[in-house]
Design an enzyme around this catalytic site. Structure first.
Site, PDB file in Angstrom:
ATOM      1  N   GLY A 129       0.830  -1.201   0.000  1.00 40.64           N
ATOM      2  CA  GLY A 129       0.000   0.000   0.000  1.00 40.64           C
ATOM      3  C   GLY A 129       0.863   1.250   0.000  1.00 40.64           C
ATOM      4  CD  GLU A 246      13.484  -9.036  -8.056  1.00 37.22           C
ATOM      5  OE1 GLU A 246      14.240  -9.840  -8.618  1.00 37.22           O
ATOM      6  OE2 GLU A 246      13.184  -7.934  -8.548  1.00 37.22           O
TER       7      GLU A 246
END
Lengths: 398, 323, 398, 323
Positions: A129, A246
């Protein structure tokens, strides 16, 4: 996160062989046949469960977790083989295993880790979010308010572009707890239960028919103070841990998938009788070179990470090169497909190179717009790789 | 023409203006009938306005701008073919009916497309005009299978047809084929110019309104230069459109124009989505309607690959290689 | 300047027929064979003299001049026919008949007009002294100083990118007489005798081998006060008259010349055996469409001028569309020419579409850089046609 | 390889660094000899360094970066072919001589080019190695006609040759042809990467220094985005170069790499001229040297049209059309 141990070539080959054999048996063959996004989400859950059981789902987690403790080189082998086998991409569990894990692991307290990390392996899914309707690429402009009221925060606001939030159990939430001072300093980071009263999720109808993203509306949602990560005002720093969790593996995997999918274009050229068209030969040849360059670039990026040579801006270059190749791939398909490509076929969920050319073309915008638009990436490359000056902060409209 | 481009434009905008983007298909077809546009190219002796290519283009620019649904391009070209075929007896009844809105489909011999495929609003068409360089024929439509299409403003379908009545063959057919083809290509180019103009205007407005990093996006020079590039391409394509509409047109010239205008529309619509950012990816914002219409315009009646090759061959054929 | 009278179609056709007949006899056939730029300049002088005698050199001057008083429609016919006949472009006399004429006509006093206008018709040539090494596209940044000393101004500074200045008799000079206040307000406009002591001209060696431009060095050059146009500080306003003196005719003429020169590309395609190459057919076809669009655009621009409908930014669009087509034309030639196009052939002076592909390619930069770069044109289009905000003046490096 | 890419790069920069851009042809040839680079690919048993494609690429990146004149690419490929032809007796004397700088020309069978045309430094070459898939031969050079070339850093000429000595035919010739071709294409790609890197760095420096409208050009976002695009293309081409240099290479793969890298160099060099503005148009500024070298790199040994078509055909041949 994972310990970059020196894994021998033999060990890597062994991992590769094992995984390849496992995939030959376990790869879901029918994942492209999902008729709805909900069905796709269910198939993603099944696939994640299988990978967890086999020990391939969380190679980047520490060694104390089953299937964790893999080096970056091993992780690379795993993603190469998943791409090679044309197995489903890990979309639904991506935020959970990378973003939520990294955030909890690096910034969470012992209780929070104990409460949430095992759940991820059991299949609890997270969404992110961060983005807001008014914020877009400017994260510091978050306006969702969190107001302390005793042991809870009352949260009001709206989030958007949250990947698969409609299927998420929990949310990594960035909200504003102060509006004075530097915009970044007023942000605080929360773990939100998506079943809490006042949370409404509305899937976003995308232009190609997918519902990969959702909006989250927060109406007086109460979050216990214990669900805050870090102190009040630490939100910006915690978010950096989330965002850097990542880097590179996804793009390497996607590059390989695109290279594999060049076959679809070749088949289309054959089907439309243009094998002998000199212009099409050249355009297709140039595209194969472009895709090969993206794969080489993604490989190089990972290699540099493994050897500690990553530099600021490298990730932006890889992302931009990938998104352009993706657009070019789909554009050539649309062009060669002619009027037939204008017939709307059911979309394939979770595939960027499906051969449904118009859908692929529109889907490629997710890469040129979301997660830092191409324009933002170009700014980063010019300013941080090439050392060109940044525009002064004070610049505003006359 | 007696009615100027500007007058047609203003009347079109007045007529279509209140309906918004991509208006209701039935209501907007009725509006086209009411405004008398299907009589635009009908000679005055047949009760029409007797206007030419420039009027046609002016109307289709506005239909493109408002993303008006339906098969107006085919209807108007079919009417014009019937008007140019005096030996076809049935036309006395057909033309007034078509002008009044009864739907005639048009099947233009085009690359990669079966004669009875990709008919716009196929399920509402009563008759199909089959147009090839060798033969012009009319056939009743017996049934239609609609196919879902990416463009949400035009519905395509495949039709089954009954016995064909030949309207023209030989040289006469060639003339009518050239007429229908140049008209359809010109109209598609006009649609692309109108669509691109609207998409660009919408994008410029968005950039002026939307703020990031404490300033309107319109203040970022990189974005300014990109909309300037769109504007250059749009204005150039529009100039070519009016220049082609004002003079006799070969099929190759019309094809080159159509290739250029629809490629420009695609480029502008692609930039429009990118420059709208996230909102451009949601089906709730009209941005994607332009993108999809642009792609269908590009694919209908022969794509840029086809028409650019035709234009290239035709230019090469005019030149003797130097010794 | 010329009175836009309502010339009948018949009269235009008559003009066209007369000029065509005249050109059939008088067009220099050998103008492309000049071995040096000096030889080219000499051939330009001859050609201008012929045109003056025949009454085709100054159609835009008022009717009291022989050959003047032509409407814009007539001027268009003249340039169309010059292009059609492949007659030499009017390069050497361009600044004289357009820029010097307009400046003198609109801003010069009676004496100045009487002294200089007849000279132009006798073949006196002018150059323009606006650009400076440090100023480029930013004219207001002119630094050449003019200091009043009694009846003269002493001028020191350097001008650059002055077209054919090495052959010019006189120069339209913009210099700074004050350094306080708004930058524009300190500029003053002079008529400079190029033979005055202290004036040195050095041709610029261009990358394709031409010397179309020159640098002008001014070392204590004395200019009589009588050679000032307008008052001190009026330079900026006078320069606008200079710069707006030619709009559209040149681009229309050049568009037509490029369309004619498509034959050279077609011949090259034939010679290199690529007539049947589908990709080349498409690329050539697309280029013909691009060139046709430029011609249509230039025509439309002139038509709008004639009917008083010209809008801000129109000229920038035409210039940009032309310069891109010019680049694309040459780039296709270079590509098709292959290794043979890399052999350096003697250049053709005064021709932008010579078929000497590498030379043409490099020459095309003169259009994307000089006279307001493409970047400046894009700013104008975005800001003045599309109404996007200008960057605030105060923006500087942090 | 035993010597790393970085070591070769550093030694090359050290060796070439003081000579500036486009150094003297004779002196820089001597420098290449002195640095032992012609022995780079010579096997250790023949007295060389026994290095492979990666070392070759590393050296040519630096030669491209400094715009080093001459025929090093041909010389090194010719030496490698001789090293790979053990049955050719004369090579025992030829290889050491070539390593010591005696010039051997290389004529690679390439589209649009006669076997004795476009030889670099033709007037200094004593012998010419003629390479085709069917036959490898050596011939004495009897004379040369130099032709003016746009690239001012490489001099081309046509040669007249004497009687040819066949070195290999049949399968052996094919192997040597593949070796020579892949090496030349790889080296040209490396030259392009080096040249583009230098041109881009020069442009970025210029933009940082040059001021207009009271600010450095580097502050204009539209220009920043354009150099960012150059950087993306450059870094991607460079990654492809190293990935290709590290693994076995087919002619088609080398061709696709060469097409990509030289096209990128052209694009970057074209932008460099435009972004330099006026100064980029003068022969006194080195900007144009990159542009001209980029164009020659693009045209040498088969252009992008040729190699992209080869790559496309080869990729199509691998795929069975779907049913």
């Amino acid at each position: 996160m994972a310990h970059p141990t020196d894994v021998s070539t033999t060990a890597l080959a062994g991992l590769r062989a094992d995984l390849r054999a496992w995939l030959a048996v376990n790869r879901p063959a029918d994942w492209r046949a999902c008729a709805t996004h909900a069905e796709f989400a269910a198939s993603q859950r099944d696939w994640f469960r299988k990978l967890v059981e086999a020990g391939y789902a969380i190679p980047h987690w520490p060694a104390e977790w089953p299937g964790g403790g893999r080096s970056l080189a091993e992780q690379k082998v795993i993603y190469e083989e998943l791409a090679r086998a044309d197995a489903p991409r890990l979309l639904l569990s991506f935020v959970s295993t990378y973003h939520a894990f990294a955030t909890l692991h690096e910034c969470g307290n012992a209780e929070q880790k104990a409460r949430y990390l095992p759940g991820i392996l059991r299949g609890e899914t997270w969404c992110q979010g961060f983005s807001e309707p008014g914020a877009g690429s400017d994260l510091a402009a978050v306006r969702t308010r969190a107001e302390r009221r005793g042991d809870v925060y009352a949260v009001n606001g709206q989030k958007v572009w949250s990947t698969m939030a409609q299927y998420a159990d929990r949310c990594l939430l960035l909200a504003r707890t102060a509006s004075e001072g530097a915009k970044q300093a007023g942000l605080t980071y929360f773990l939100l239960d998506m079943t809490a009263p006042g949370v409404t999720v509305r899937p976003i109808h995308q232009i190609q028919g997918d519902e990969e993203f959702a909006e989250i509306f927060l109406d007086n949602v109460e979050i216990p103070v214990t669900e805050r990560i870090g102190a009040e005002g630490d939100g910006w720093a915690v978010a950096q841990a989330t965002l850097s969790s990542e880097r590179g593996l996804t793009l390497m995997e996607l590059g390989y998938r695109m290279r594999g999918a060049l076959d679809r274009l070749a088949a289309l050229i054959g089907e439309t009788g243009r094998t002998g068209d000199a212009g099409v030969q050249r355009d297709f040849g140039a595209l194969t070179g472009q895709v090969d360059a993206v794969c080489a670039l993604a490989d190089q990026f990972l290699d540099r990470r493994m050897t500690g040579q990553e530099q600021v801006g490298d990730a932006s270059v890889v992302k931009n090169a990938y998104s352009r190749a993706l657009r070019a791939y789909a554009a050539l398909g649309v062009r060669l497909g002619g009027i037939a490509a204008q017939r709307r076929e059911p979309i394939t969920y979770g595939d960027l190179n499906s051969g449904n050319w118009m859908a692929d073309f529109m889907n490629s915008y997710a890469w040129t717009i979301a997660g830092g638009s191409e324009e933002i990436q170009r700014n980063i490359i010019a300013e941080r790789m090439l050392g060109m000056p940044r525009e002064p902060k004070g610049w505003t409209a006359p | 023409m007696m009615i100027s481009r500007e007058e047609l434009r203003d009347s079109a905008r007045k007529g279509l203006g209140s309906d918004g983007l991509a208006p209701d298909p039935v209501a907007s077809w009725d509006r086209l009938v009411d405004m008398g546009w299907f009589a635009l190219a009908v000679p005055e002796e047949l009760g029409g306005l007797g206007l030419g290519a420039e009027a046609l283009a002016a109307v289709h620019v506005e239909l493109g701008r408002a993303l008006v649904p339906g098969a107006a391009i085919a209807q108007m070209a079919a009417i014009e073919v019937l008007c140019a075929a005096p030996d076809f007896a049935d036309r006395a009844a057909l033309i007034p009916a078509a002008v009044a809105g009864e739907r005639i489909g048009l099947s233009l011999d085009a690359p990669g497309r079966p004669a009875t495929g990709c008919v716009i609003d196929a399920d509402q068409v009563r008759q199909l005009l089959l147009v090839s360089p060798q033969r012009i024929a009319l056939a009743p439509v017996l049934g239609a299978t609609m196919v879902p299409t990416w463009d949400e403003t035009r519905r395509l379908g495949d039709v089954a047809i009954g016995a064909e009545t030949v309207i023209a063959a030989g040289d006469a057919a060639r003339g009518l084929y050239d007429l229908a083809t140049t008209r359809v290509l010109l109209a598609l180019a006009a649609d692309a110019v109108g669509g691109a103009a609207a998409a660009l205007a919408m994008t410029v407005d968005y950039l002026k309104t939307r703020r990031q990093f404490d300033r309107p996006l319109a203040l970022f020079q990189a974005l300014k230069h990109r909309v300037a590039d769109c504007q250059i391409a749009l204005v150039a394509a529009e100039a070519l459109l009016w220049s082609r509409a004002a003079a006799p047109l070969t099929v190759a010239m019309a094809g080159a124009l159509k290739a250029r205008a629809t490629t420009m529309f695609r480029d502008v619509a692609e930039e429009a989505v990118q420059l709208h950012g996230g909102i451009g990816l949601t089906a709730e914002h009209p941005c994607h309607l332009f993108l999809k219409r642009a792609f269908l315009d590009a694919a209908l009646a022969g794509d840029a690959d086809h028409w650019n090759a035709v234009a290239g061959q035709s230019a090469l054929a005019l030149v003797q290689p130097a010794s």
